[in-house]
Motif scaffolding. Structure first.
Motif, PDB file in Angstrom:
ATOM      1  N   LYS A 135      25.643  52.521  37.294  1.00  0.00           N
ATOM      2  CA  LYS A 135      26.728  52.829  38.244  1.00  0.00           C
ATOM      3  C   LYS A 135      27.325  54.207  37.973  1.00  0.00           C
ATOM      4  O   LYS A 135      27.656  54.936  38.903  1.00  0.00           O
ATOM      5  CB  LYS A 135      27.816  51.757  38.173  1.00  0.00           C
ATOM      6  CG  LYS A 135      27.406  50.445  38.800  1.00  0.00           C
ATOM      7  CD  LYS A 135      28.488  49.406  38.659  1.00  0.00           C
ATOM      8  CE  LYS A 135      28.019  48.068  39.174  1.00  0.00           C
ATOM      9  NZ  LYS A 135      29.022  47.017  38.965  1.00  0.00           N
ATOM     10  N   GLN A 136      27.463  54.571  36.681  1.00  0.00           N
ATOM     11  CA  GLN A 136      27.971  55.901  36.342  1.00  0.00           C
ATOM     12  C   GLN A 136      27.054  56.973  36.908  1.00  0.00           C
ATOM     13  O   GLN A 136      27.511  57.940  37.519  1.00  0.00           O
ATOM     14  CB  GLN A 136      28.068  56.074  34.819  1.00  0.00           C
ATOM     15  CG  GLN A 136      29.136  55.262  34.157  1.00  0.00           C
ATOM     16  CD  GLN A 136      29.065  55.356  32.635  1.00  0.00           C
ATOM     17  OE1 GLN A 136      28.098  55.835  32.057  1.00  0.00           O
ATOM     18  NE2 GLN A 136      30.111  54.887  31.974  1.00  0.00           N
ATOM     19  N   ALA A 137      25.761  56.821  36.697  1.00  0.00           N
ATOM     20  CA  ALA A 137      24.792  57.811  37.174  1.00  0.00           C
ATOM     21  C   ALA A 137      24.803  57.914  38.697  1.00  0.00           C
ATOM     22  O   ALA A 137      24.781  59.016  39.253  1.00  0.00           O
ATOM     23  CB  ALA A 137      23.389  57.452  36.675  1.00  0.00           C
ATOM     24  N   GLN A 138      24.866  56.765  39.355  1.00  0.00           N
ATOM     25  CA  GLN A 138      24.902  56.778  40.815  1.00  0.00           C
ATOM     26  C   GLN A 138      26.174  57.459  41.317  1.00  0.00           C
ATOM     27  O   GLN A 138      26.126  58.236  42.264  1.00  0.00           O
ATOM     28  CB  GLN A 138      24.791  55.360  41.359  1.00  0.00           C
ATOM     29  CG  GLN A 138      23.416  54.775  41.167  1.00  0.00           C
ATOM     30  CD  GLN A 138      23.339  53.305  41.498  1.00  0.00           C
ATOM     31  OE1 GLN A 138      24.321  52.566  41.421  1.00  0.00           O
ATOM     32  NE2 GLN A 138      22.149  52.849  41.855  1.00  0.00           N
ATOM     33  N   HIS A 139      27.302  57.178  40.678  1.00  0.00           N
ATOM     34  CA  HIS A 139      28.571  57.795  41.075  1.00  0.00           C
ATOM     35  C   HIS A 139      28.528  59.313  40.896  1.00  0.00           C
ATOM     36  O   HIS A 139      29.028  60.068  41.724  1.00  0.00           O
ATOM     37  CB  HIS A 139      29.734  57.200  40.276  1.00  0.00           C
ATOM     38  CG  HIS A 139      31.039  57.831  40.574  1.00  0.00           C
ATOM     39  ND1 HIS A 139      31.732  57.564  41.735  1.00  0.00           N
ATOM     40  CD2 HIS A 139      31.779  58.736  39.886  1.00  0.00           C
ATOM     41  CE1 HIS A 139      32.847  58.285  41.751  1.00  0.00           C
ATOM     42  NE2 HIS A 139      32.898  59.005  40.640  1.00  0.00           N
ATOM     43  N   LEU A 140      27.917  59.755  39.797  1.00  0.00           N
ATOM     44  CA  LEU A 140      27.822  61.187  39.514  1.00  0.00           C
ATOM     45  C   LEU A 140      26.677  61.853  40.270  1.00  0.00           C
ATOM     46  O   LEU A 140      26.541  63.069  40.234  1.00  0.00           O
ATOM     47  CB  LEU A 140      27.616  61.397  38.002  1.00  0.00           C
ATOM     48  CG  LEU A 140      28.777  60.976  37.116  1.00  0.00           C
ATOM     49  CD1 LEU A 140      28.346  60.957  35.652  1.00  0.00           C
ATOM     50  CD2 LEU A 140      29.963  61.906  37.313  1.00  0.00           C
ATOM     51  N   GLU A 141      25.856  61.043  40.943  1.00  0.00           N
ATOM     52  CA  GLU A 141      24.695  61.527  41.684  1.00  0.00           C
ATOM     53  C   GLU A 141      23.742  62.302  40.782  1.00  0.00           C
ATOM     54  O   GLU A 141      23.230  63.365  41.126  1.00  0.00           O
ATOM     55  CB  GLU A 141      25.120  62.356  42.896  1.00  0.00           C
ATOM     56  CG  GLU A 141      25.909  61.558  43.896  1.00  0.00           C
ATOM     57  CD  GLU A 141      26.357  62.355  45.115  1.00  0.00           C
ATOM     58  OE1 GLU A 141      26.201  63.597  45.119  1.00  0.00           O
ATOM     59  OE2 GLU A 141      26.850  61.727  46.058  1.00  0.00           O
ATOM     60  N   ILE A 142      23.522  61.747  39.586  1.00  0.00           N
ATOM     61  CA  ILE A 142      22.598  62.317  38.615  1.00  0.00           C
ATOM     62  C   ILE A 142      21.515  61.267  38.353  1.00  0.00           C
ATOM     63  O   ILE A 142      21.832  60.116  38.074  1.00  0.00           O
ATOM     64  CB  ILE A 142      23.315  62.687  37.300  1.00  0.00           C
ATOM     65  CG1 ILE A 142      24.411  63.724  37.565  1.00  0.00           C
ATOM     66  CG2 ILE A 142      22.315  63.204  36.277  1.00  0.00           C
ATOM     67  CD1 ILE A 142      25.268  64.023  36.348  1.00  0.00           C
ATOM     68  N   PRO A 143      20.251  61.657  38.445  1.00  0.00           N
ATOM     69  CA  PRO A 143      19.176  60.687  38.202  1.00  0.00           C
ATOM     70  C   PRO A 143      19.250  60.109  36.793  1.00  0.00           C
ATOM     71  O   PRO A 143      19.593  60.808  35.847  1.00  0.00           O
ATOM     72  CB  PRO A 143      17.898  61.509  38.369  1.00  0.00           C
ATOM     73  CG  PRO A 143      18.299  62.733  39.094  1.00  0.00           C
ATOM     74  CD  PRO A 143      19.740  62.976  38.790  1.00  0.00           C
ATOM     75  N   LEU A 144      18.920  58.825  36.685  1.00  0.00           N
ATOM     76  CA  LEU A 144      18.914  58.121  35.400  1.00  0.00           C
ATOM     77  C   LEU A 144      17.556  57.486  35.192  1.00  0.00           C
ATOM     78  O   LEU A 144      17.051  56.782  36.063  1.00  0.00           O
ATOM     79  CB  LEU A 144      19.991  57.036  35.390  1.00  0.00           C
ATOM     80  CG  LEU A 144      19.957  56.070  34.209  1.00  0.00           C
ATOM     81  CD1 LEU A 144      20.360  56.772  32.919  1.00  0.00           C
ATOM     82  CD2 LEU A 144      20.856  54.874  34.463  1.00  0.00           C
TER      83      LEU A 144
END
Length: 100
Positions: free
Chosen positions: A79-88
């Motif tokens: 969820k953090q990665a999706q919120h920051l729009e950074i691939p995980l």
């Protein structure tokens, strides 16, 4: 044996052009990781002449779905990665019978 729905474990990784500058950050979901992400995003915004792509990497226990040391569920980091729009890229690790 658990199977994982890739759609829920991996934030989408955009198409990255060949020869691109890529920074991969091991992300535990903790405060220090977040502060590093913030610094890298600021650096990316300020440095238009040397643009780079940021990808987050983490490992987690495949049976408990928890990130070691931080005791954070993998879903929280996703969820953090999706919120920051950074691939995980989240890599599940299986405990071997000899591990303690």
């Amino acid at each position: 044996e658990k199977s994982y729905d890739e759609q829920h474990l991996f934030a989408s990784i955009p198409t990255i052009p060949p020869n691109s500058h890529i920074k991969v950050l091991f992300h535990s979901g903790g405060k220090d990781s977040f502060l590093t992400i913030r610094k890298l995003v600021k650096e990316k915004l300020q440095n238009e002449q040397d643009p780079f792509h940021l990808i987050l990497l983490t490992t987690f226990d495949s049976s408990t779905r928890v990130i070691a040391h931080q005791e954070i569920p993998i879903e929280t980091v996703l969820k953090q990665a999706q919120h920051l729009e950074i691939p995980l890229l989240a890599i599940p690790l299986n405990r071997c019978s000899g591990e303690t």
